[in-house]
Motif scaffolding. Structure first.
Motif, PDB file in Angstrom:
ATOM      1  N   ILE A  14      27.066  13.341  -9.424  1.00  0.00           N
ATOM      2  CA  ILE A  14      26.810  12.020  -9.996  1.00  0.00           C
ATOM      3  C   ILE A  14      28.170  11.673 -10.446  1.00  0.00           C
ATOM      4  CG2 ILE A  14      25.725  10.934 -12.170  1.00  0.00           C
ATOM      5  CD1 ILE A  14      23.139  13.002 -11.437  1.00  0.00           C
ATOM      6  N   MET A  15      28.630  12.302 -10.933  1.00  0.00           N
ATOM      7  CA  MET A  15      29.752  12.275 -12.071  1.00  0.00           C
ATOM      8  C   MET A  15      30.667  11.034 -10.278  1.00  0.00           C
ATOM      9  SD  MET A  15      32.878  14.423 -13.888  1.00  0.00           S
ATOM     10  CE  MET A  15      33.153  15.254 -12.662  1.00  0.00           C
ATOM     11  N   LEU A  16      31.283  12.157  -9.537  1.00  0.00           N
ATOM     12  CA  LEU A  16      31.836  11.640  -8.566  1.00  0.00           C
ATOM     13  C   LEU A  16      31.620  10.531  -7.974  1.00  0.00           C
ATOM     14  CD1 LEU A  16      32.592  15.114  -6.546  1.00  0.00           C
ATOM     15  CD2 LEU A  16      33.971  14.207  -8.344  1.00  0.00           C
ATOM     16  N   VAL A  17      30.696  10.233  -7.367  1.00  0.00           N
ATOM     17  CA  VAL A  17      29.821   8.731  -7.171  1.00  0.00           C
ATOM     18  C   VAL A  17      30.409   7.921  -8.256  1.00  0.00           C
ATOM     19  CG1 VAL A  17      28.096   7.325  -6.527  1.00  0.00           C
ATOM     20  CG2 VAL A  17      27.967  10.169  -5.531  1.00  0.00           C
ATOM     21  N   GLY A  18      29.818   7.955  -9.779  1.00  0.00           N
ATOM     22  CA  GLY A  18      30.023   7.205 -10.375  1.00  0.00           C
ATOM     23  C   GLY A  18      31.870   7.286 -10.797  1.00  0.00           C
ATOM     24  N   CYS A  19      32.506   7.699 -10.529  1.00  0.00           N
ATOM     25  CA  CYS A  19      33.926   7.746 -10.432  1.00  0.00           C
ATOM     26  C   CYS A  19      34.295   6.944  -9.398  1.00  0.00           C
ATOM     27  CB  CYS A  19      34.602   9.521 -10.471  1.00  0.00           C
ATOM     28  SG  CYS A  19      35.129  10.447 -11.806  1.00  0.00           S
ATOM     29  N   SER A  20      33.866   7.107  -8.374  1.00  0.00           N
ATOM     30  CA  SER A  20      33.943   6.326  -7.115  1.00  0.00           C
ATOM     31  C   SER A  20      33.682   5.207  -7.340  1.00  0.00           C
ATOM     32  CB  SER A  20      32.895   7.207  -5.685  1.00  0.00           C
ATOM     33  OG  SER A  20      33.403   5.513  -4.291  1.00  0.00           O
ATOM     34  N   MET A  21      32.434   4.759  -7.806  1.00  0.00           N
ATOM     35  CA  MET A  21      32.106   3.414  -8.111  1.00  0.00           C
ATOM     36  C   MET A  21      33.059   2.541  -9.225  1.00  0.00           C
ATOM     37  SD  MET A  21      28.342   3.601  -7.769  1.00  0.00           S
ATOM     38  CE  MET A  21      27.551   1.806  -8.397  1.00  0.00           C
ATOM     39  N   GLN A  22      33.945   3.575 -10.954  1.00  0.00           N
ATOM     40  CA  GLN A  22      34.167   2.926 -11.398  1.00  0.00           C
ATOM     41  C   GLN A  22      35.688   2.204 -10.347  1.00  0.00           C
ATOM     42  OE1 GLN A  22      34.959   5.552 -14.064  1.00  0.00           O
ATOM     43  NE2 GLN A  22      33.428   4.514 -15.789  1.00  0.00           N
ATOM     44  N   GLY A  23      36.277   3.022  -9.371  1.00  0.00           N
ATOM     45  CA  GLY A  23      37.009   3.142  -8.656  1.00  0.00           C
ATOM     46  C   GLY A  23      37.045   1.682  -7.940  1.00  0.00           C
ATOM     47  N   SER A  24      36.433   1.652  -7.147  1.00  0.00           N
ATOM     48  CA  SER A  24      35.633   0.344  -5.973  1.00  0.00           C
ATOM     49  C   SER A  24      35.951  -0.593  -6.731  1.00  0.00           C
ATOM     50  CB  SER A  24      35.001   0.570  -5.102  1.00  0.00           C
ATOM     51  OG  SER A  24      33.616   0.791  -6.030  1.00  0.00           O
ATOM     52  N   SER A  25      35.134  -0.781  -8.018  1.00  0.00           N
ATOM     53  CA  SER A  25      35.237  -1.721  -8.619  1.00  0.00           C
ATOM     54  C   SER A  25      36.107  -2.366  -9.224  1.00  0.00           C
ATOM     55  CB  SER A  25      34.113  -1.584  -9.977  1.00  0.00           C
ATOM     56  OG  SER A  25      32.724  -0.807  -9.850  1.00  0.00           O
ATOM     57  N   ALA A  26      37.365  -1.085 -10.140  1.00  0.00           N
ATOM     58  CA  ALA A  26      38.625  -1.573 -10.354  1.00  0.00           C
ATOM     59  C   ALA A  26      39.603  -2.171  -8.879  1.00  0.00           C
ATOM     60  CB  ALA A  26      39.598  -0.533 -10.887  1.00  0.00           C
ATOM     61  N   ALA A  27      39.536  -2.075  -7.766  1.00  0.00           N
ATOM     62  CA  ALA A  27      39.748  -1.968  -6.947  1.00  0.00           C
ATOM     63  C   ALA A  27      39.602  -3.209  -6.428  1.00  0.00           C
ATOM     64  CB  ALA A  27      39.984  -1.622  -5.607  1.00  0.00           C
ATOM     65  N   TYR A  28      38.383  -4.316  -7.126  1.00  0.00           N
ATOM     66  CA  TYR A  28      37.438  -4.912  -5.794  1.00  0.00           C
ATOM     67  C   TYR A  28      38.508  -6.185  -6.779  1.00  0.00           C
ATOM     68  CZ  TYR A  28      34.046  -9.238  -5.906  1.00  0.00           C
ATOM     69  OH  TYR A  28      33.584 -10.021  -6.299  1.00  0.00           O
ATOM     70  N   ARG A  29      37.848  -5.394  -8.300  1.00  0.00           N
ATOM     71  CA  ARG A  29      38.866  -6.765  -9.348  1.00  0.00           C
ATOM     72  C   ARG A  29      39.956  -6.856  -8.893  1.00  0.00           C
ATOM     73  NH1 ARG A  29      38.325  -3.549 -13.573  1.00  0.00           N
ATOM     74  NH2 ARG A  29      40.439  -2.714 -13.566  1.00  0.00           N
ATOM     75  N   ASP A  30      41.165  -5.793  -8.791  1.00  0.00           N
ATOM     76  CA  ASP A  30      42.577  -6.314  -8.492  1.00  0.00           C
ATOM     77  C   ASP A  30      42.664  -7.588  -7.416  1.00  0.00           C
ATOM     78  OD1 ASP A  30      42.952  -4.410 -10.695  1.00  0.00           O
ATOM     79  OD2 ASP A  30      43.493  -2.879  -9.585  1.00  0.00           O
ATOM     80  N   ILE A  31      41.625  -7.022  -6.120  1.00  0.00           N
ATOM     81  CA  ILE A  31      42.100  -7.931  -5.219  1.00  0.00           C
ATOM     82  C   ILE A  31      41.405  -9.031  -5.318  1.00  0.00           C
ATOM     83  CG2 ILE A  31      40.964  -8.137  -2.900  1.00  0.00           C
ATOM     84  CD1 ILE A  31      40.322  -5.239  -2.002  1.00  0.00           C
ATOM     85  N   GLU A  32      40.517  -9.287  -6.429  1.00  0.00           N
ATOM     86  CA  GLU A  32      40.194 -10.523  -6.563  1.00  0.00           C
ATOM     87  C   GLU A  32      41.134 -11.549  -7.485  1.00  0.00           C
ATOM     88  OE1 GLU A  32      37.474 -13.027  -5.585  1.00  0.00           O
ATOM     89  OE2 GLU A  32      37.354 -11.280  -4.015  1.00  0.00           O
ATOM     90  N   ILE A  33      41.894 -10.783  -7.870  1.00  0.00           N
ATOM     91  CA  ILE A  33      42.583 -11.522  -8.568  1.00  0.00           C
ATOM     92  C   ILE A  33      44.183 -12.062  -7.563  1.00  0.00           C
ATOM     93  CG2 ILE A  33      44.890 -10.856 -10.758  1.00  0.00           C
ATOM     94  CD1 ILE A  33      42.659  -9.389 -12.635  1.00  0.00           C
ATOM     95  N   ALA A  34      44.460 -10.571  -7.745  1.00  0.00           N
ATOM     96  CA  ALA A  34      45.413 -11.168  -6.051  1.00  0.00           C
ATOM     97  C   ALA A  34      45.274 -12.317  -5.290  1.00  0.00           C
ATOM     98  CB  ALA A  34      45.282  -9.910  -5.464  1.00  0.00           C
ATOM     99  N   LEU A  35      44.182 -12.706  -4.789  1.00  0.00           N
ATOM    100  CA  LEU A  35      43.179 -13.959  -4.031  1.00  0.00           C
ATOM    101  C   LEU A  35      43.236 -14.926  -4.966  1.00  0.00           C
ATOM    102  CD1 LEU A  35      39.969 -11.778  -2.175  1.00  0.00           C
ATOM    103  CD2 LEU A  35      42.922 -13.042  -1.018  1.00  0.00           C
ATOM    104  N   GLY A  36      43.187 -14.057  -6.237  1.00  0.00           N
ATOM    105  CA  GLY A  36      42.695 -15.966  -6.342  1.00  0.00           C
ATOM    106  C   GLY A  36      44.817 -16.170  -7.233  1.00  0.00           C
ATOM    107  N   ASN A  37      45.627 -15.296  -7.197  1.00  0.00           N
ATOM    108  CA  ASN A  37      47.252 -15.769  -7.688  1.00  0.00           C
ATOM    109  C   ASN A  37      47.274 -16.201  -5.890  1.00  0.00           C
ATOM    110  OD1 ASN A  37      47.301 -14.765 -10.151  1.00  0.00           O
ATOM    111  ND2 ASN A  37      47.579 -13.103  -9.613  1.00  0.00           N
ATOM    112  N   ALA A  38      47.210 -16.038  -5.189  1.00  0.00           N
ATOM    113  CA  ALA A  38      47.751 -16.695  -3.766  1.00  0.00           C
ATOM    114  C   ALA A  38      46.521 -17.808  -4.008  1.00  0.00           C
ATOM    115  CB  ALA A  38      46.756 -15.240  -2.672  1.00  0.00           C
TER     116      ALA A  38
END
Length: 150
Positions: A14-38
């Motif tokens: 459960i902890m590993l899945v949670g960490c994975s989901m947090q990581g992917s949420s952060a990556a998604y947010r970073d990509i969306e910000i980069a797309l907005g800038n582009a």
């Protein structure tokens, strides 16, 4: 022995899945910000009609070269390409609008089939599509020969 491992491994999983989901949420947010800038950099203002005509012709060439599909409709205010049949292929549209001050703005928008699921969540090809779109949108100003935005 199985009962001992189950209570120990279940919280770990459960902890590993949670960490994975947090990581992917952060990556998604970073990509969306980069797309907005582009997307913000994929626009250019042209104060004169002559400048706009020149930049619009360059924009059409850029759309033709960067889109996976051919132009299906083009006029003085919009360039549209067809949506591709295959997933993961980028297609590009452009618009030209004129504001009340008389300054025209040309903007392109890259899109990619399969980038998002029907519910708006990232699709299987999200990262691949995002990288392609960002490259198309950030390269626009240099290609058409527009000066940097202030």
């Amino acid at each position: 022995m199985k009962k001992v491992w189950m209570p120990v491994t279940a919280p770990l999983i459960i902890m590993l899945v949670g960490c994975s989901m947090q990581g992917s949420s952060a990556a998604y947010r970073d990509i969306e910000i980069a797309l907005g800038n582009a997307r913000e950099s994929a626009r250019v203002d042209c104060p004169t009609q002559a400048d706009c005509e020149r930049l619009w012709r360059r924009t059409e060439k850029y759309v033709t070269q960067r889109s996976a599909t051919p132009i299906r409709r083009s006029d003085d205010s919009k360039i549209e390409t067809a949506e591709p049949h295959m997933f993961g292929a980028v297609y590009v549209w452009a618009t030209r609008t004129t504001g009340g001050s008389g300054v025209s703005t040309i903007q392109i928008r890259g899109m990619c089939r399969g980038m998002y699921r029907a519910d708006g969540a990232p699709g299987l090809l999200y990262r691949t599509c995002a990288e392609q779109i960002r490259a198309v949108e950030t390269g626009f100003r240099a290609f058409i020969g527009a000066s940097s935005r202030p």
